[in-house]
Motif scaffolding. Structure first.
Motif, short mmCIF file in Angstrom:
data_model
loop_
_atom_site.label_atom_id
_atom_site.label_comp_id
_atom_site.label_asym_id
_atom_site.label_seq_id
_atom_site.Cartn_x
_atom_site.Cartn_y
_atom_site.Cartn_z
N MET A 181 -1.86 11.65 -5.78
CA MET A 181 -2.77 12.51 -5.05
C MET A 181 -3.17 11.80 -3.77
O MET A 181 -3.61 10.65 -3.81
CB MET A 181 -4.00 12.80 -5.92
N LYS A 182 -3.01 12.46 -2.65
CA LYS A 182 -3.35 11.89 -1.36
C LYS A 182 -4.20 12.90 -0.60
O LYS A 182 -3.91 14.10 -0.62
CB LYS A 182 -2.08 11.57 -0.57
N ALA A 208 -7.22 8.17 5.19
CA ALA A 208 -6.34 8.68 4.13
C ALA A 208 -6.58 7.86 2.86
O ALA A 208 -6.69 6.62 2.92
CB ALA A 208 -4.88 8.57 4.55
N PHE A 209 -6.71 8.55 1.74
CA PHE A 209 -6.90 7.92 0.43
C PHE A 209 -5.78 8.41 -0.49
O PHE A 209 -5.43 9.59 -0.46
CB PHE A 209 -8.25 8.30 -0.18
N GLU A 210 -5.27 7.51 -1.31
CA GLU A 210 -4.23 7.88 -2.27
C GLU A 210 -4.48 7.18 -3.60
O GLU A 210 -4.72 5.97 -3.64
CB GLU A 210 -2.85 7.50 -1.75
N MET A 257 -9.77 11.40 -9.66
CA MET A 257 -9.76 12.32 -10.80
C MET A 257 -8.62 13.32 -10.69
O MET A 257 -8.01 13.70 -11.69
CB MET A 257 -11.11 13.03 -10.95
N SER A 258 -8.31 13.78 -9.49
CA SER A 258 -7.20 14.72 -9.30
C SER A 258 -5.88 14.07 -9.67
O SER A 258 -4.98 14.73 -10.18
CB SER A 258 -7.17 15.21 -7.86
N SER A 259 -5.75 12.77 -9.41
CA SER A 259 -4.51 12.08 -9.77
C SER A 259 -4.39 11.97 -11.29
O SER A 259 -3.30 12.03 -11.85
CB SER A 259 -4.44 10.70 -9.13
N LYS A 293 -5.90 1.60 1.09
CA LYS A 293 -4.76 0.71 1.29
C LYS A 293 -3.50 1.27 0.62
O LYS A 293 -2.40 1.08 1.13
CB LYS A 293 -5.07 -0.70 0.77
N SER A 294 -3.65 1.98 -0.48
CA SER A 294 -2.50 2.61 -1.14
C SER A 294 -1.88 3.67 -0.24
O SER A 294 -0.66 3.85 -0.23
CB SER A 294 -2.93 3.27 -2.45
N ALA A 295 -2.71 4.36 0.54
CA ALA A 295 -2.19 5.38 1.45
C ALA A 295 -1.49 4.75 2.65
O ALA A 295 -0.62 5.36 3.26
CB ALA A 295 -3.34 6.26 1.93
N GLU A 296 -1.86 3.52 2.95
CA GLU A 296 -1.36 2.85 4.14
C GLU A 296 -0.17 1.91 3.85
O GLU A 296 0.74 1.79 4.66
CB GLU A 296 -2.56 2.10 4.70
N ILE A 297 -0.18 1.25 2.71
CA ILE A 297 0.83 0.25 2.35
C ILE A 297 1.86 0.87 1.41
O ILE A 297 1.49 1.47 0.41
CB ILE A 297 0.15 -0.97 1.67
#
Length: 115
Positions: free
Chosen positions: A1-2, A17-19, A109-111, A67-71
């Protein structure tokens, strides 16, 4: 989920951005020594209250998801440390992340719903 979430007040707002993905709980444990599943038990994530513990947890979760969204490399993400976290936090005002806590938690939570 992003998802992209606006963090900060109008004059200092920035889109981040968040993932949350399958690596998220492992990164939380590796970087912060936290079992995120245990930490979130019994917490109403739709109504996060600003306690020291919640501010810290939400901030740590936000850092890992941002960082998950970026890396794109797992080893690079897992290699982050508290120094990188503190540097990342310096871009925000004191309550910016807790003000966006319900949106940040919703990414996580969506993930989980997709599991």
């Amino acid at each position: 989920m992003k998802r992209t979430i606006t963090i900060g007040s109008e004059e200092n707002a920035r889109d981040i951005a968040f993932e949350a993905n399958a690596l998220f709980p492992h990164a939380m444990r590796e970087i912060f020594g936290i079992n995120v599943f245990e930490k979130l038990q019994g917490i109403d994530i739709k109504n996060v209250k600003a306690s020291d513990e919640m501010i810290e947890l939400v901030s740590e979760m936000a850092f890992v998801m941002a960082k998950s969204a970026e890396i794109r490399k797992a080893r690079e993400l897992l290699g982050l440390n508290r120094d990188a976290y503190y540097e990342w936090l310096m871009q925000f005002e004191a309550f910016d992340l807790i003000d966006a806590a319900s949106e940040i938690m919703d990414v996580y939570m969506s993930s989980k719903k997709n599991l």
